[in-house]
Design an enzyme around this catalytic site. Structure first.
Site, PDB file in Angstrom:
ATOM      1  N   PHE A  79      53.517  89.498   4.476  1.00  0.00           N
ATOM      2  CA  PHE A  79      53.744  89.907   3.092  1.00  0.00           C
ATOM      3  C   PHE A  79      54.851  89.088   2.409  1.00  0.00           C
ATOM      4  O   PHE A  79      55.800  89.638   1.863  1.00  0.00           O
ATOM      5  CB  PHE A  79      54.091  91.398   3.072  1.00  0.00           C
ATOM      6  CG  PHE A  79      53.537  92.137   1.876  1.00  0.00           C
ATOM      7  CD1 PHE A  79      52.169  92.264   1.706  1.00  0.00           C
ATOM      8  CD2 PHE A  79      54.366  92.700   0.928  1.00  0.00           C
ATOM      9  CE1 PHE A  79      51.649  92.961   0.624  1.00  0.00           C
ATOM     10  CE2 PHE A  79      53.858  93.398  -0.155  1.00  0.00           C
ATOM     11  CZ  PHE A  79      52.494  93.527  -0.313  1.00  0.00           C
ATOM     12  N   GLU A  95      53.469  92.826  12.392  1.00  0.00           N
ATOM     13  CA  GLU A  95      53.689  91.652  11.547  1.00  0.00           C
ATOM     14  C   GLU A  95      54.822  90.718  11.980  1.00  0.00           C
ATOM     15  O   GLU A  95      54.704  89.502  11.822  1.00  0.00           O
ATOM     16  CB  GLU A  95      53.970  92.107  10.109  1.00  0.00           C
ATOM     17  CG  GLU A  95      52.791  92.750   9.430  1.00  0.00           C
ATOM     18  CD  GLU A  95      53.136  93.212   8.024  1.00  0.00           C
ATOM     19  OE1 GLU A  95      52.663  92.598   7.069  1.00  0.00           O
ATOM     20  OE2 GLU A  95      53.908  94.176   7.901  1.00  0.00           O
TER      21      GLU A  95
END
Length: 1414
Positions: A932, A1279
């Site tokens: 992100f 992530e």
């Protein structure tokens, strides 16, 4: 021949999983994949790409070979195999070898129990590749495993656990058998264990003693009926008539020649690896196809006194096996051509492609990318041709044939019968070269074949040939250059002249298709230089026998001829903390449990969206997208599309009963383009038909008229120029930046581009909409990370309440952020179609359309100004980030915000200012992707860290340590953090990787090698967890207990492969104190849990685990009085007792979310709940002449708190790391100047494969780590580790810097991401990059627009570049100095060299020239 003829088709007879199939209406255009899935309902074989590039559709094909009289088993891509070529074959799919309903196969069991499955979509293909290998080699070698898996892609696991599963079938798997610098895999494991001495650790994630034995004698036999058919029945020509195409399969050469004379334009199809993709991707249509696979005269081999003759229909795998056997039996001097062919065959496609692709097809298609044709041409191989009228003839596969004239040389009615490959001669040198985006299963960027014959006893050239591939539209022969060199001596004067001649003759225009023009030009001369060195090496070996003693010194000076990097099966280790000895044995938390659906993944019984069985009158939807980047829609003509068979309707914006507009965050977007289009790939309308084939055919018939609009903005630079941005711009600042810049010792400015990335989830976007028939209810089955958003958007376009739309997600075949917002748009289009037709509608995007429409990771441009002290302290930073958001905002603003919040990574910068702008361009809108924004912004940070190290003369790791967060520091947005675990991870990584010892070894290696270099880098990680907006951190759950004691758990998280259901089951098991076998998790649905948040940001288990825990505690509290009264009772007794006392056995659970906030006006807040820390050390080796690199070793330390499931967590870390490795080193998106995406499938877009993972790969979980902020003190893991892939990027940069330094180029340099072979090569500036022509940018239109970077910035301006010539005493100085050398040339002389002719002003460095190179 028309397919509409009244003639009846022959019966197609074959077997599938032991079952006889008789197909009376076989359609030549139907592939085996479609037949298995749609006709036989065997959905374990998956659609991944449709072009044979991913391996998801792998099956095993077994045939009786009359030539060898043996049964042959081979893996093959079902998406490429027309069913008509299966006559007499036996097909085995993943369902055919084992099932949870009967007995699972050892391959399936071991893949699952070794944790080789995450999302599971690629797993059946992996299973079948391994199974086919075992059928041929019951105890395979490591090399055979590597070859078998080369054609299979996985986006989740990082391949390590898959390889571990394969190793269990090997005889010899204890050691890698390599000892470089006295280091091997056993040393690695020993060092890691020594560093954990005194701790309660585990190193095994599975127990091999639990595996059932593998017995090769117990497999399915080849069907006796097929064997009888093959041996006894009279063979006859088979004809199959399809809807549009006729397939003819003759059995003799005579029949084949007759057919070719009758249908001269009909292609001959053996493996369909060339014709198939042309039909699918280019829309090529053939009314007649001739299949010669049953013609024995095309399947043979024959050794003669001159060489080897092979039938044209021989598969490439067979050719490879024949050549492998031949080179081991025949003297080496006769097999140099064979060895060169073998070298190319090993990397040509994957195993599945080689098994079915034919030798003749590879030659006759004359593809410029063919790796074989340059070698065959340079060796003067002969083509044996035949035709009905002309009989037989023989032609040379020379420059006339290979360069494109072959199409004129070959008569339309002629066929290639066989190929004759000559033996090499004594004193003959033959070599093959190739460079590709990926070492295996990738088309060459440039390939070459070179052959040299010297006059015996001399180094005078007698005969010379060079052919290059993929530098023009056909294979190119450098005939003029070679002829000009005949009679010359094989020396440096010849080398220089040859390079000039080659660059003049093999001219590549700046606008050449495929781009990479300067790189290709460099490879032309780099390959030749490699050949030059190989010949010198060969002469050195022969000098004692017949050549003058002159090559020893030359070879020494040329030291380190880079060998081709060979793939090795990785060795690995995993270390994690053992559970507390006091923990109950049935408590699964902290144990390495297998993925909940692992076995079903491996057997193909796990159901994905497109696996849901079709219902009666189901329709299929195909999307029609814009072909222009910015234009007004003048008209849409649907008439031709509606006339086609099977077409029901075309859905447009006018068919929407609700609203076409929606907001993802706050910017309006639309479902269908209305009046104008703003990118290529924007949805305009959709065709609905009775089959997917009919829908797709009709979609291309929709005619749209446009009027071009200006401007067309594609790149970040163009957006900046046109002031095209999305609001708001974001900024964070701490300290006094301007004042700090006044007080620092040095200031550094620079920039770096980070390219975009395609999600490449293995399951493409999929949706199935089922109208319920009343109250406007609809069931929407969708592959989505955010079912609630899908529900809301579908309700909006249909103008119904959300309560009428029920979204269901069983599992998702990979998401990575790409299935948060995008599936909702596709579902909305499909729902409109279902609403209009009143029928079930299915939409499954092709891989190419998926990549075109959905966008990916945002390309970034980072511009920085850094102020620092000479001791390495960074005092001031001013950095601007620009991202390419695409044509709509999507989540781009939030991604930029997160990028700014995380840009500091692990460093405390006292005076910092960072800005972020999202560019509005005419590309498909980019969206969420694992990390992100952090992988981009933090790479900028690590880039200026390395630049500061160069400027200060300190090592990068020293700069990192000096500026790393210390106790008491706050982030630049004023959030407290404790960096203790950050420092622990860093120190532990330093220790376990033996960083300083290996750094010394790397330096030693680099001093000893000129044309190959090693690099090493260690990178820390700080990753913040949670959504900035508090409401996004909430979660809910629903838990039911049934009368039999079984438990059904539902929650708001979606199973993407990250193991959320497995971990949730572990949570429920601990809380309810029951075995996991009692618990079931069925699906994620808006029916059971409403208002779910997206499964993203790595917090799925954190928040949904809390909600499930809450529900289970509620239930246990209700049951406690019953349990207290009957302490000896069973779980079922207590449940029954509660029911009889009217106690509810159903409970909801809720987690309110983390108390996060961020005030952007003040630039401060607490946007995250906690931090994850880690570190990674990677070592690489690069080939300075080609830019190729290999990943030698990676050590990762991750702080995941108290791991809920070490197997799942380590798998997530490895998978994320490999995905990051792809982002930073190989994955490139290419767009045309008109905004059309070129890289629309695995043939053009390369993600990491088995060959790309480190040869030694270690992952350790930080022990004794606690996290009170999450479930059971665990931490999010999905992530963070992706960023650690940049440790490979910086290791490559370290190696490049070493190469540049040895060439006299010091100081900082720009190195954009990804560090592809092209960038590596062009950054290793040398005489070859110097000599190539560089086109002025305004003089041509490039094939691809540099959306994420400009390669031209890689080139060092001549006036700033210093370049070294290494001279030996025999070199003619006048010749060198008369050359067009740049002003600041540095000429290196040996001691005592005469300098009287030295160019005025050229600096001189006296040094032993034998340590330098030309």
């Amino acid at each position: 021949m028309s397919s509409s003829t009244t003639a009846r088709s022959d019966e197609l007879i074959f077997f599938v999983n032991g079952r006889k199939i008789i197909e009376k209406n076989a359609d030549p255009e139907r592939m085996l994949l479609s037949y298995l899935r749609k006709r036989l309902h065997l959905t374990g074989t998956k659609y991944g790409c449709g072009t044979g590039g991913c391996g998801a559709c792998t099956v095993m094909i077994s045939t009786y070979e009359p030539f060898s009289k043996k049964i042959q088993h081979c893996s093959a891509n079902a998406c490429l195999i027309p069913i008509c070529c299966l006559y007499g074959a036996a097909v085995t799919t993943v369902e055919g070898i084992g099932s949870v309903k009967s007995r699972i196969h050892p391959v399936q069991e071991r893949i699952a129990k070794c944790h080789g499955s995450q999302c599971g979509f690629c797993t059946p293909g992996m299973v079948m590749s391994i199974y086919a290998l075992l059928r041929n080699h019951p105890e395979p070698t490591m090399e055979q495993i590597s070859e078998a898996l080369a054609g299979n892609l996985c986006r989740c696991t990082g391949y390590r656990p898959i390889i571990d599963a394969c190793k269990t079938f090997c005889k010899d798997l204890d050691c890698c058998k390599i000892r470089e610098n006295e280091n091997c895999c056993l040393d690695l494991k020993e060092n890691l264990l020594l560093s954990e001495k005194g701790k309660e650790i585990c190193t095994k994630l599975f127990a091999t003693d639990e595996f059932q034995p593998w017995d090769s004698t117990q497999e399915l036999i080849f069907p006796p009926k097929l064997l009888l058919m093959a041996k006894e029945q009279r063979k006859r020509t088979l004809v199959f008539y399809g809807e549009r195409t006729t397939w003819i399969s003759p059995v003799s050469l005579k029949e084949l020649l007759e057919l070719k004379a009758k249908y001269p334009k009909a292609p001959l199809v053996v493996g369909n690896t060339s014709v198939g993709p042309e039909i699918k991707c280019k829309g090529v249509f053939h009314p007649v196809i001739i299949s010669p696979i049953r013609v024995l005269e095309l399947n043979f081999l024959n050794f003669t006194s001159n060489g080897l003759t092979l039938g044209a229909a021989c598969s490439l795998s067979l050719v490879k096996d024949i050549l492998t056997s031949t080179v081991s039996e025949i003297p080496e001097e006769k097999t140099k051509v064979f060895r060169a062919l073998l070298q190319q065959l090993k990397t040509l496609g994957g195993q599945q492609i080689r098994n079915i692709a034919s030798l003749g097809g590879n030659i006759i298609k004359q593809h410029t990318t063919s790796d074989l044709n340059p070698i065959l041409a340079v060796s003067n191989s002969l083509l044996n041709l035949a035709s009905l009228a002309g009989g037989t003839r023989q032609i040379s596969l020379n420059e006339h044939f290979s360069s494109g004239f072959g199409k004129a040389i070959l008569k339309p009615e002629e066929i290639l019968v066989s190929l004759s490959i000559p033996y090499s001669k004594t004193g003959e040198f033959v070599a093959a070269f190739r460079q590709a985006q990926r070492r295996e299963n990738a088309l060459s960027i440039v390939n070459a074949g070179m052959r040299l014959i010297l006059d015996p006893g001399t180094d005078i050239i007698m005969d010379f040939g060079i052919f290059y591939g993929n530098v023009a539209s056909t294979t190119v022969c450098a005939k003029k250059s070679c002829q000009a060199l005949i009679g010359r001596c094989w020396n440096e004067q010849m080398l220089e002249e040859a390079c000039k001649l080659l660059l003049e003759e093999v001219s590549i225009p700046g606008s050449a298709p495929g781009g990479k023009v300067e790189y290709k030009r460099t490879l032309i001369v780099s390959f030749f230089f490699k050949f030059y060195l190989e010949v010198l090496q060969g002469l050195k070996l022969m000098e004692d026998e017949e050549y003058p003693h002159r090559y020893c010194d030359t070879i020494e000076k040329r030291k380190s001829i880079p060998d081709v990097f060979h793939n090795k099966i990785p060795q690995s280790s995993q270390i994690y903390q053992a559970v507390d000895p006091e923990q109950l044995s049935q408590d699964p938390v902290g144990r390495p449990l297998m993925h909940l659906a692992g076995i079903k993944h491996a057997t193909g019984e796990a159901i994905y969206c497109d696996d849901i069985r079709a219902v009666e009158e189901e329709l299929f939807l195909a999307i029609v997208t814009s072909s222009r980047p910015h234009a007004k829609i003048i008209s849409i003509d649907l008439s031709d599309a509606l006339k086609l068979p099977g077409v029901i309707d075309v859905i447009t914006v006018q068919d929407i009963p609700g609203t076409n507009e929606f907001c993802c965050i706050n910017e309006p977007e639309s479902v269908f383009a209305n009046h104008k289009v703003i990118c290529v790939g924007q949805i305009i309308c959709a065709v609905v038909a009775d089959t997917d084939v009919h829908a797709k055919r009709a979609a291309v018939k929709v005619k749209i008229t446009y009027e071009a609009l200006e401007p067309v903005i594609l790149t970040i630079e163009e957006a900046i120029k046109n002031n095209s941005f999305y609001d708001p711009e974001r900024k964070l600042e701490q300290g006094n930046v301007d004042e700090a810049f006044e007080t620092v010792d040095q200031i550094l400015e620079g920039e770096i581009h980070i390219g975009g990335q395609e999600h490449f989830y293995m399951e493409t976007q999929s949706v199935l909409v089922v109208p319920k028939g009343e109250d406007k209810e609809m069931d929407v089955y969708v592959s989505s990370q955010h079912p609630t958003f899908t529900q809301e958007l579908v309700a909006s376009v249909l103008n119904v309440p959300s309560s009428r739309i029920m979204c269901h997600v069983k599992r998702v075949g990979g998401g990575f952020g790409g299935k948060v917002t995008k599936p909702a748009i596709l579902a909305a289009v499909t729902a409109v179609a279902a609403n209009k037709t009143g029928r079930v509608v299915r939409c499954i995007l092709d891989r190419g359309d998926d990549m075109l429409i959905t966008g990916g990771r945002h390309p970034f441009l980072g511009k920085y100004r850094v102020g620092f002290m000479n001791d390495g302290r960074i005092m001031a930073l001013d950095v601007r980030y620009y991202s390419n958001g695409g044509c709509t905002a999507d989540e781009s603003i939030v991604i930029m915000e997160t990028a700014l919040l995380r840009m500091d990574n692990a460093y405390m910068i006292p005076n910092l200012r960072c800005w972020g702008k999202v560019c509005k361009t005419n590309l498909p809108s980019n969206t969420a992707f694992r990390g992100f924004g952090f992988p981009q912004s933090a790479l900028v940070t690590e880039s200026w860290i390395t630049d500061v190290a160069i400027k200060t003369g300190l090592s990068p790791e020293k700069i990192r340590e000096i500026n790393m967060y210390k106790k008491g520091n706050q982030t630049h947005y004023k959030q407290d953090l404790d960096p203790n675990n950050l420092v622990k991870c860093w120190n532990e990584c330093m220790e376990k990787s033996s960083y300083y010892i290996r750094k010394t070894a790397v330096d030693k290696f680099n001093k000893q090698n000129y044309w190959k270099k090693k690099g090493i880098a260690i990178i820390p990680l700080k990753y913040s967890i949670g959504f900035e907006a508090m409401f996004l951190n909430q979660a809910a759950a629903l838990v039911h207990i049934y009368m039999d004691g079984s438990v059904l758990v539902t929650h708001g998280g979606v199973e993407l492969g990250q193991g959320i259901h497995t971990k949730i089951m572990q949570v429920a098991s601990r809380e309810l104190k029951i075995p996991t076998s009692f618990i079931h998790i069925c699906e994620t649905s808006t029916v059971t849990v409403p208002n779910t948040r997206p499964t993203a940001a790595s917090i799925g288990t954190d928040i949904n685990g809390m909600a499930v825990k809450n529900a289970c505690q509620t239930l246990l509290k209700r049951l406690q009085p019953i349990m207290d009264k009957n302490p000896e009772g069973t779980w079922k007794d207590w449940v029954t007792g509660a029911f009889r006392q009217s106690i509810s056995l159903s409970a909801t659970g809720f987690f309110r979310g983390y108390d996060t906030n961020m005030n952007w006006d003040k630039g401060e807040g607490r946007p995250f709940e906690y931090f994850v820390y880690g570190a990674a050390c990677s070592e690489v080796e690069i080939d300075c002449l080609t830019g190729d690199h290999k990943n030698i070793r990676t050590d990762i330390i991750m702080d995941v708190g108290c791991s809920l499931n070490p197997a799942v967590d380590i798998g997530q870390i490895e998978g994320a790391f490999v995905q990051g490795l792809g982002l930073y080193t190989m994955e490139e998106l290419k767009y045309s100047p008109e905004g059309v995406l070129y890289t629309r499938g695995p043939d053009q877009y390369k993600i990491p494969a088995v060959c790309d993972i480190p040869e030694q790969f270690s992952v350790s979980l930080l022990s004794s780590s606690q996290n009170p902020n999450a479930i059971y003190s665990s931490k999010a893991v999905g992530e963070p580790a992706l960023f650690l892939g940049c440790s490979v990027f910086f290791a490559i940069k370290d190696a490049v810097a070493a190469a540049r330094q040895e060439r006299g180029i010091t100081g900082t340099f720009t190195f954009h991401s990804p560090s592809t072979a092209e960038r590596i090569r062009m950054a290793c500036v040398d005489q070859f990059t110097k000599m190539i022509p560089w086109d002025e940018p305004e003089s041509y239109v490039p094939w691809a627009v540099p959306v994420d970077q400009s390669l031209l910035s890689q080139q060092i301006p001549q006036e700033q570049e210093r370049f070294q010539y290494a001279m030996d005493p025999q070199t003619d100085l006048k010749r060198v100095l008369s050359a067009a050398t740049p002003p600041n040339t540095l000429i290196i002389f040996p001691e005592g060299q005469e300098r009287s002719s030295l160019k005025q002003g050229a600096p001189v460095c006296q040094r032993d020239a034998s340590l330098l190179c030309f």
